[in-house]
Design a protein around this motif. Structure first.
Motif, PDB file in Angstrom:
ATOM      1  N   ALA A   1       0.841  -1.198   0.000  1.00 23.75           N
ATOM      2  CA  ALA A   1       0.000   0.000   0.000  1.00 23.75           C
ATOM      3  C   ALA A   1       0.877   1.249   0.000  1.00 23.75           C
ATOM      4  CB  ALA A   1      -0.915   0.001   1.222  1.00 23.75           C
ATOM      5  N   PHE A   2       0.435   2.282  -0.713  1.00 23.66           N
ATOM      6  CA  PHE A   2       1.240   3.498  -0.805  1.00 23.66           C
ATOM      7  C   PHE A   2       0.348   4.711  -1.023  1.00 23.66           C
ATOM      8  CE2 PHE A   2       0.648   1.975  -5.089  1.00 23.66           C
ATOM      9  CZ  PHE A   2       0.398   3.115  -5.828  1.00 23.66           C
ATOM     10  N   THR A   3       0.896   5.862  -0.686  1.00 22.53           N
ATOM     11  CA  THR A   3       0.279   7.156  -0.957  1.00 22.53           C
ATOM     12  C   THR A   3       1.365   8.078  -1.486  1.00 22.53           C
ATOM     13  OG1 THR A   3      -1.366   6.912   0.804  1.00 22.53           O
ATOM     14  CG2 THR A   3      -0.925   9.150   0.027  1.00 22.53           C
ATOM     15  N   VAL A   4       1.096   8.742  -2.591  1.00 19.03           N
ATOM     16  CA  VAL A   4       2.043   9.687  -3.168  1.00 19.03           C
ATOM     17  C   VAL A   4       1.560  11.095  -2.878  1.00 19.03           C
ATOM     18  CG1 VAL A   4       3.192  10.492  -5.266  1.00 19.03           C
ATOM     19  CG2 VAL A   4       2.631   8.066  -5.012  1.00 19.03           C
ATOM     20  N   LEU A   5       2.407  11.905  -2.281  1.00 11.55           N
ATOM     21  CA  LEU A   5       2.083  13.285  -1.935  1.00 11.55           C
ATOM     22  C   LEU A   5       2.867  14.222  -2.842  1.00 11.55           C
ATOM     23  CD1 LEU A   5       2.346  12.928   1.954  1.00 11.55           C
ATOM     24  CD2 LEU A   5       0.319  12.606   0.513  1.00 11.55           C
ATOM     25  N   GLU A   6       2.171  15.024  -3.629  1.00 15.22           N
ATOM     26  CA  GLU A   6       2.793  15.933  -4.583  1.00 15.22           C
ATOM     27  C   GLU A   6       2.391  17.365  -4.276  1.00 15.22           C
ATOM     28  OE1 GLU A   6       4.475  18.159  -7.192  1.00 15.22           O
ATOM     29  OE2 GLU A   6       5.008  16.020  -7.199  1.00 15.22           O
ATOM     30  N   ALA A   7       3.389  18.234  -4.097  1.00  6.78           N
ATOM     31  CA  ALA A   7       3.102  19.634  -3.771  1.00  6.78           C
ATOM     32  C   ALA A   7       2.460  20.376  -4.937  1.00  6.78           C
ATOM     33  CB  ALA A   7       4.378  20.342  -3.329  1.00  6.78           C
ATOM     34  N   GLY A   8       2.809  19.992  -6.162  1.00  4.21           N
ATOM     35  CA  GLY A   8       2.247  20.642  -7.334  1.00  4.21           C
ATOM     36  C   GLY A   8       0.840  20.153  -7.643  1.00  4.21           C
ATOM     37  N   ASP A   9       0.262  20.734  -8.686  1.00  8.29           N
ATOM     38  CA  ASP A   9      -1.113  20.405  -9.056  1.00  8.29           C
ATOM     39  C   ASP A   9      -1.206  19.278 -10.077  1.00  8.29           C
ATOM     40  OD1 ASP A   9      -2.091  22.409  -7.390  1.00  8.29           O
ATOM     41  OD2 ASP A   9      -1.920  23.935  -8.963  1.00  8.29           O
ATOM     42  N   THR A  10      -0.076  18.802 -10.568  1.00 10.16           N
ATOM     43  CA  THR A  10      -0.061  17.769 -11.597  1.00 10.16           C
ATOM     44  C   THR A  10       1.132  16.852 -11.370  1.00 10.16           C
ATOM     45  OG1 THR A  10       1.353  19.026 -13.114  1.00 10.16           O
ATOM     46  CG2 THR A  10      -1.035  19.386 -13.295  1.00 10.16           C
ATOM     47  N   PRO A  11       1.144  15.675 -11.993  1.00  7.89           N
ATOM     48  CA  PRO A  11       2.369  14.882 -11.963  1.00  7.89           C
ATOM     49  C   PRO A  11       3.472  15.596 -12.738  1.00  7.89           C
ATOM     50  CG  PRO A  11       0.769  13.918 -13.480  1.00  7.89           C
ATOM     51  CD  PRO A  11       0.061  15.005 -12.737  1.00  7.89           C
ATOM     52  N   GLY A  12       4.698  15.419 -12.290  1.00  6.63           N
ATOM     53  CA  GLY A  12       5.823  16.053 -12.976  1.00  6.63           C
ATOM     54  C   GLY A  12       5.770  17.567 -12.935  1.00  6.63           C
ATOM     55  N   ALA A  13       5.285  18.136 -11.848  1.00  7.87           N
ATOM     56  CA  ALA A  13       5.125  19.597 -11.779  1.00  7.87           C
ATOM     57  C   ALA A  13       6.448  20.318 -11.962  1.00  7.87           C
ATOM     58  CB  ALA A  13       4.484  19.994 -10.451  1.00  7.87           C
ATOM     59  N   ALA A  14       7.522  19.818 -11.372  1.00  8.94           N
ATOM     60  CA  ALA A  14       8.827  20.468 -11.535  1.00  8.94           C
ATOM     61  C   ALA A  14       9.337  20.306 -12.956  1.00  8.94           C
ATOM     62  CB  ALA A  14       9.829  19.894 -10.534  1.00  8.94           C
ATOM     63  N   VAL A  15       9.130  19.133 -13.546  1.00  8.11           N
ATOM     64  CA  VAL A  15       9.574  18.894 -14.922  1.00  8.11           C
ATOM     65  C   VAL A  15       8.888  19.870 -15.870  1.00  8.11           C
ATOM     66  CG1 VAL A  15       9.701  17.208 -16.792  1.00  8.11           C
ATOM     67  CG2 VAL A  15      10.041  16.474 -14.428  1.00  8.11           C
ATOM     68  N   ARG A  16       7.626  20.158 -15.631  1.00  6.34           N
ATOM     69  CA  ARG A  16       6.886  21.090 -16.489  1.00  6.34           C
ATOM     70  C   ARG A  16       7.564  22.462 -16.524  1.00  6.34           C
ATOM     71  NH1 ARG A  16       1.543  19.277 -17.737  1.00  6.34           N
ATOM     72  NH2 ARG A  16       0.970  17.422 -16.526  1.00  6.34           N
ATOM     73  N   GLN A  17       8.240  22.828 -15.456  1.00 13.73           N
ATOM     74  CA  GLN A  17       8.859  24.155 -15.406  1.00 13.73           C
ATOM     75  C   GLN A  17      10.052  24.270 -16.350  1.00 13.73           C
ATOM     76  OE1 GLN A  17       9.201  26.060 -11.493  1.00 13.73           O
ATOM     77  NE2 GLN A  17       7.980  24.390 -10.634  1.00 13.73           N
TER      78      GLN A  17
END
Length: 472
Positions: free
Chosen positions: A31-47
């Motif tokens: 079992a796992f939970t992923v916590l992302e500060a951005g609004d989408t996956p790969g938020a930093a990559v998008r930048q």
């Protein structure tokens, strides 16, 4: 089953390595939970989505993620093609995050504020390894976890512009003139650079990408000037291996940059140490200092600080971390990634054992695991999380069967003619060069291998460079 093992593994960050961790956890039935500060996956990559990476798709896709995507009928990209950051997100990370196996377990807009043990601070030992992790979010919510895999990266904590690891005097006050790594020079940020004089400080691939974009802009927009500043006496490390590079796009990056410098389209300053920044009539004057203590002002319109990144371990302040005092990486990992000794393609295989801390169950992976070392590749992060998840599943044989297939630079100079003697360009040639050794990126690899000497704007270096071949 104990209460601890019934809890999920918390993964921090939904970038390439964080989502790879989720894929491996799913395959292992954990079992796992992923916590992302951005609004989408790969938020930093998008930048940095406008930037094309130098590693082809075959190095950019995690095997467990690929298996999940293939089962869902995913149409894979050409594995030899080079994706942009935006393509990495839209063609890979977004479809991966949308899979039913992962999507219910991803939480966006969720920033982790701190990690501890439930009811324990760092001082208490008894029962620590059987006590759940407590993950506190910025909104005050608290989540219990059996383990924490921190794949939050370093994008939000860039290095300062000043030398000595400290901000230059006036750096904060001059923030409106500063850009951090990889601005979209030819796209969204074009107006900030067109017709202006930009100083790029740094010797890594981020600096190279920005310099090439600025050179293209200068060809299109009259009045656009480009100055590149590095701390050592030669740009050879940035130029890299050229045609000998196992990643052709990486070699071409340095070769193209060298062509622009040699042609005078990019002015190169070597031995450049930023001391102070002073706004002057809508421009900024950069006061530089070299080894003899003398100073020289250089006035520009914009400064791009492509000076790398550093990890922020503050969220884990109540955990027992054993960090190398130089790298800010796990102590066992640090010598394997030391940029004084390794390029990104010569890092030895490593996994859960090298990533472990005295705090059992906490692992920093991906870019953050490398601390201040700039030698990380996505493929390395994928193998890290495969090993860590195998260990969490109790499969220690698989966890310790760590293998890496990384492209090597293979040379330490892009032009052998730059060496006036028969010595190796990085010092006297050893009797037998160790197999798999590529271009080091740090101090003994040339970052500060020579005394700092300033080449002033009025004196362009002959042939586009000066001094030894292993500079930064």
């Amino acid at each position: 089953m104990s209460t601890l093992t019934e809890l999920p593994v918390v993964v921090i960050g939904a970038g390439p390595v964080g989502l790879a961790a989720a894929a491996h956890l799913h395959e292992r039935g954990i079992a796992f939970t992923v916590l992302e500060a951005g609004d989408t996956p790969g938020a930093a990559v998008r930048q940095w989505g406008h930037v094309r990476v130098f590693s082809p798709w075959r190095y950019d896709i995690d095997p467990a993620a690929r298996r999940l995507l293939d089962d869902a009928g995913w149409v894979a990209p050409d594995i030899e093609a080079l994706p942009t950051g935006a393509e990495l997100v839209t063609a890979y990370l977004q479809p991966l995050a949308e899979l039913p196996a992962l999507k219910p377990h991803l939480r966006y807009g969720t920033r982790v504020e701190a990690i501890s043990r439930l009811g324990m601070d760092r001082l208490r030992t008894a029962g620590r390894d059987t006590t759940p992790f407590l993950v506190r979010l910025a909104d005050g919510e608290e989540i219990l976890a059996r383990a924490v895999v921190d794949a939050s990266g370093t994008w939000g904590t860039p290095n300062v512009l000043g030398a000595s690891g400290l901000p230059a005097r006036g750096e904060r006050d001059a923030a409106r003139y500063l850009e951090h790594a990889l601005p979209d020079v030819l796209g969204a940020d074009r107006d900030r650079f067109a017709g202006r004089h930009t100083l790029v400080v740094g010797a890594g691939h981020s600096a190279s990408n920005t310099l090439l974009s600025l050179a293209e802009l200068a060809a299109e927009q009259p009045g656009t000037e480009v100055t590149w500043a590095i701390r050592s006496s030669s740009p050879a490390r940035t130029y890299g291996g050229g045609d000998a590079d196992a990643l052709p796009a990486r070699g071409a990056l340095g070769s193209r940059l060298r062509t622009h410098v040699d042609a005078g389209r990019i002015r190169l300053l070597t031995g450049f140490s930023v001391h102070a920044l002073t706004p002057t009539d809508d421009r900024v004057t950069v006061l530089v200092r070299h080894s003899d203590g003398s100073e020289e002002p250089v006035t520009v319109d914009r400064i791009v600080a492509a000076t790398g990144f550093r990890p922020d371990h503050s969220i884990a302040a109540e955990l027992r971390l054993d960090l190398d005092p130089v790298m800010d990486a796990a102590r066992a990992l640090a010598p394997l990634i030391d940029p004084n000794e390794h390029s990104c393609g010569t890092v030895p295989p490593h996994g859960v054992d090298e990533l472990s801390h005295p705090e059992p169950g906490y692992y920093a992976v991906g870019m953050k695991s490398y601390g201040r070392a700039p030698t990380f590749l996505m493929a390395t992060g994928y193998e890290q999380v495969r090993s860590v998840v195998a260990a969490l599943a109790g499969d220690w044989r698989a966890a310790r069967d760590v293998q890496l297939d990384l492209p090597e630079t293979g040379v330490c100079n892009s032009n052998p003619d730059d060496s006036a003697t028969n010595d190796s360009c990085c010092g006297p040639a050893p009797d037998a060069e160790p197999a798999g050794r590529g271009l080091a990126t740090g101090v003994s690899g040339g970052l500060l291998a020579a005394p700092l000497q300033l080449v002033t704007p009025d004196a362009a270096p002959a042939g586009g460079q000066a001094g030894g071949c292993c500079g930064s």
